[in-house]
Design a protein around this motif. Structure first.
Motif, PDB file in Angstrom:
ATOM      1  N   SER A 158     -74.422 -92.389  30.899  1.00 34.25           N
ATOM      2  CA  SER A 158     -75.961 -92.259  30.771  1.00 34.25           C
ATOM      3  C   SER A 158     -76.570 -93.140  29.730  1.00 34.25           C
ATOM      4  CB  SER A 158     -76.487 -90.862  31.065  1.00 34.25           C
ATOM      5  OG  SER A 158     -76.232 -90.217  30.023  1.00 34.25           O
ATOM      6  N   LYS A 159     -75.724 -92.967  28.633  1.00 32.46           N
ATOM      7  CA  LYS A 159     -76.321 -93.675  27.585  1.00 32.46           C
ATOM      8  C   LYS A 159     -75.190 -94.369  26.641  1.00 32.46           C
ATOM      9  CE  LYS A 159     -79.847 -90.162  26.497  1.00 32.46           C
ATOM     10  NZ  LYS A 159     -80.621 -89.131  25.592  1.00 32.46           N
ATOM     11  N   ASN A 183     -81.911 -96.132  24.397  1.00 33.17           N
ATOM     12  CA  ASN A 183     -80.894 -95.375  25.514  1.00 33.17           C
ATOM     13  C   ASN A 183     -79.566 -95.030  24.858  1.00 33.17           C
ATOM     14  OD1 ASN A 183     -80.669 -93.893  27.709  1.00 33.17           O
ATOM     15  ND2 ASN A 183     -79.437 -95.551  28.698  1.00 33.17           N
TER      16      ASN A 183
END
Length: 347
Positions: A195-196, A228
């Motif tokens: 996700s990051k 992010n």
């Protein structure tokens, strides 16, 4: 052919030596590689598919003991390994030359007296390889290794030295391995879900002048807060620095102080991260060596002699005239903005 490679220390020097083994094994598949290393750094070499045997020597313990019996035990241990077709001293110090002299072998190769810091070491070798001490460390390591095994000019195959060094280190990540247990521990941290982007801040080094200042790491984190990303903060022995950075950044960016990691666990971690950032130190070089994007920050050490080579590996310097002065803190001349721009280039 049974060969022994001597590179006792330090962590970073071992890392930038072992990266050529995948190419060596591919070009000379019949070679059996043994590595002689100080036991403190042996884990970085363990589980390597390119090393057939690791000889872990308690070098620091012996020299600190000043016990003649311990030196005698080391002598007997080195003699017990049998005869090698070739011993290569990739370290080029008196202590590594003495180790190689004791081991039974048919040939002993190292750097010649014009290419070495401790010139007396050169007199222990049967053959000395000529390459200027000021040349890049990767080129020096490649030349002494491949000159000893097959002749550097033969394996060069017409390419420029710099291009050839890049080619023979291209598959460098294959030199490293780690256990399933370490892989499981890193997975349990729950930070690599995709996700990051994960960025590893290396906060420690063997000397303070090789470390990037905490305040500037915080500035870098501020620049990354809308990118992010998740910042990972490793530590060794003392978590104080990692906790200090975390305290200043966790309110505006995702960050994690990692548990203390073994060398094996560190390899498992670095195999997953998106970027490694740190000074001219072993853990930063491990990121490069394991094929990860990296930004290496040079201050008191000369960048041209020590920089690593890779498509997504950037080297930045705060002092282009550095001469290894321990009191030179010019690493702080590298701005957080310059590092941030480099991160954007390689992500």
């Amino acid at each position: 052919m049974r060969i022994g490679i001597i590179r006792l220390s330090s962590l970073g020097d071992i890392i930038v030596s072992v990266v050529f083994l995948p190419y060596l094994k591919k070009k000379y598949p019949d070679i059996e590689v043994h590595w002689f290393v100080d036991e403190r750094f042996s884990q970085i070499l363990e589980h390597s598919p390119c090393i057939d045997k690791i000889h872990k020597l308690p070098f620091k313990k012996i020299f600190h003991s000043f016990n003649p019996y311990q030196f005698y035990k080391l002598y007997k241990t080195l003699k017990s390994y049998g005869e090698y077709d070739l011993i290569i001293d990739m370290q080029g110090l008196l202590k590594s030359a003495i180790v190689g002299k004791i081991i039974d072998k048919k040939r002993f190769v190292g750097f010649n007296k014009n290419s070495i810091r401790e010139k007396v070491a050169a007199y222990f070798y049967d053959e000395g390889v000529d390459i200027a001490y000021e040349k890049n460390i990767l080129e020096r390591n490649a030349k002494v290794l491949f000159s000893a095994v097959g002749g550097f000019d033969v394996v060069l195959e017409g390419e420029s030295h710099e291009h050839w060094v890049e080619e023979v280190s291209k598959n460098r990540s294959e030199a490293f391995g780690f256990t399933q247990a370490s892989q499981s521990k890193i997975a349990s941290l729950g930070v690599f879900d995709g996700s990051k982007k994960t960025i590893l801040f290396i906060l420690e080094a063997s000397i303070e002048s090789k470390t990037y200042p905490i305040a500037q790491y915080v500035e870098l984190a501020k620049l990354l807060k809308n990118e992010n990303t998740k910042i990972l903060l490793p530590w060794k022995g003392n978590p104080q620095k990692a906790q200090e950075v975390f305290a200043q950044i966790h309110t505006f960016i995702d960050a994690l102080v990692l548990p203390e990691l073994s060398q094996d666990e560190l390899k498992a971690l670095i195999s997953k991260v998106d970027v490694v950032i740190g000074g001219d130190t072993g853990v930063t070089h491990l990121g490069w060596a394991m094929g990860r994007p990296s930004i290496t920050l040079y201050g008191n050490t000369p960048i041209e002699r020590l920089k690593v080579i890779g498509e997504r590996n950037i080297s930045l310097s705060g002092n282009l005239n550095a001469n290894c002065d321990k009191n030179d803190f010019s690493i702080q001349n590298i701005s957080a903005e310059e590092i941030f721009k480099s991160i954007r280039k390689i992500l």
